[in-house]
Write a protein that holds these residues in place. Structure first.
Motif, PDB file in Angstrom:
ATOM      1  N   SER A 177      79.488  73.660  74.153  1.00 13.07           N
ATOM      2  CA  SER A 177      80.712  73.178  73.526  1.00 13.07           C
ATOM      3  C   SER A 177      80.365  72.024  72.589  1.00 13.07           C
ATOM      4  N   GLY A 210      78.372  78.958  77.740  1.00 16.51           N
ATOM      5  CA  GLY A 210      79.500  78.313  78.394  1.00 16.51           C
ATOM      6  C   GLY A 210      79.787  76.954  77.792  1.00 16.51           C
ATOM      7  N   LEU A 211      80.351  76.059  78.602  1.00 15.87           N
ATOM      8  CA  LEU A 211      80.720  74.731  78.111  1.00 15.87           C
ATOM      9  C   LEU A 211      79.520  73.865  77.742  1.00 15.87           C
ATOM     10  N   SER A 212      78.331  74.239  78.178  1.00 18.48           N
ATOM     11  CA  SER A 212      77.160  73.442  77.810  1.00 18.48           C
ATOM     12  C   SER A 212      76.891  73.529  76.304  1.00 18.48           C
ATOM     13  N   ASP A 247      85.033  76.483  82.306  1.00 18.08           N
ATOM     14  CA  ASP A 247      83.855  77.221  81.869  1.00 18.08           C
ATOM     15  C   ASP A 247      84.150  78.720  81.839  1.00 18.08           C
ATOM     16  N   SER A 248      84.848  79.209  82.858  1.00 16.59           N
ATOM     17  CA  SER A 248      85.209  80.624  82.920  1.00 16.59           C
ATOM     18  C   SER A 248      86.124  81.008  81.759  1.00 16.59           C
ATOM     19  N   GLU A 249      87.135  80.195  81.486  1.00 21.23           N
ATOM     20  CA  GLU A 249      88.058  80.461  80.382  1.00 21.23           C
ATOM     21  C   GLU A 249      87.335  80.418  79.040  1.00 21.23           C
ATOM     22  N   TYR A 250      86.428  79.475  78.888  1.00 24.61           N
ATOM     23  CA  TYR A 250      85.679  79.332  77.644  1.00 24.61           C
ATOM     24  C   TYR A 250      84.843  80.586  77.376  1.00 24.61           C
ATOM     25  N   ARG A 251      84.161  81.077  78.412  1.00 26.71           N
ATOM     26  CA  ARG A 251      83.352  82.292  78.275  1.00 26.71           C
ATOM     27  C   ARG A 251      84.236  83.513  78.010  1.00 26.71           C
ATOM     28  N   ALA A 304      79.341  81.074  73.099  1.00 30.47           N
ATOM     29  CA  ALA A 304      80.251  80.641  74.165  1.00 30.47           C
ATOM     30  C   ALA A 304      80.048  81.454  75.431  1.00 30.47           C
ATOM     31  N   VAL A 305      79.840  82.751  75.286  1.00 33.33           N
ATOM     32  CA  VAL A 305      79.635  83.616  76.462  1.00 33.33           C
ATOM     33  C   VAL A 305      78.330  83.260  77.159  1.00 33.33           C
TER      34      VAL A 305
END
Length: 176
Positions: free
Chosen positions: A76, A72-74, A87-91, A68-69
């Motif tokens: 997911s 990112g969302l790619s 994306d920031s929250e996910y990382r 995830a870090v």
């Protein structure tokens, strides 16, 4: 008059019907010492199986958190393109997830002494499963990988938590 449990006495003061060779000293997290019965081969195997399962469980947040870090969302599991905010929250959450796995592994290095850490982490994982369930109720079902995660968090983790409590009783100092 309160009686102290023999485990808090020195091995020399154990009752006469107890074999002193079957008791081993254990140090509590606060540095106090006590003695407990020597574990049987079944208890040793039970502990090894539990620690192995918890170690494998700890690998999951480390692997998925790092993914995830870095990705990112790619990376997911669904087709979420998302915003820069998501994306920031996910990382960010990936870092916390990774840290939880590392902390779980750390707690397993000295399982008796760090039992409270292990239980706290498992408890937080159960609460995460409850939060996922709330999301299902309010927003609908997530992608399949998250449904599997929710099932593990709500069914498997509580069982491991109970097992851990039985295999590693908390060592508390005597009341003074």
């Amino acid at each position: 008059m309160s009686r102290r449990h023999p485990a808090w006495e020195s091995p020399q003061s154990l009752p006469d019907d107890v074999d002193r060779d079957d008791w081993v000293p254990v140090e509590a997290a606060n540095g106090s010492r006590c003695t407990f019965p020597q574990p049987t081969i079944i208890e040793i195997m039970n502990r090894r199986i539990l620690l192995t399962l918890l170690a494998v469980l700890g690998a999951i947040p480390i692997a998925t958190g790092v993914t995830a870090v870095v990705g990112g969302l790619s990376f997911s599991p669904d087709d979420t393109s998302g915003t820069a905010y998501l994306d920031s929250e996910y990382r960010f959450l990936g870092v916390w997830w990774t840290a939880a796995g590392v902390l779980l592994w750390w707690s397993l290095r000295v399982p008796q002494r760090r039992a409270a850490v292990t239980r706290a982490l498992l408890g937080v994982m159960v609460l995460g499963g409850v939060a996922r369930l709330l999301g299902v109720i309010l927003a609908g079902p997530p992608p399949v990988p998250f449904r599997v995660s929710m099932a593990v968090e709500l069914l498997v983790i509580p069982a491991l938590l109970v097992w851990h409590c039985r295999v590693y009783p908390m060592v508390r100092p005597p009341a003074t």
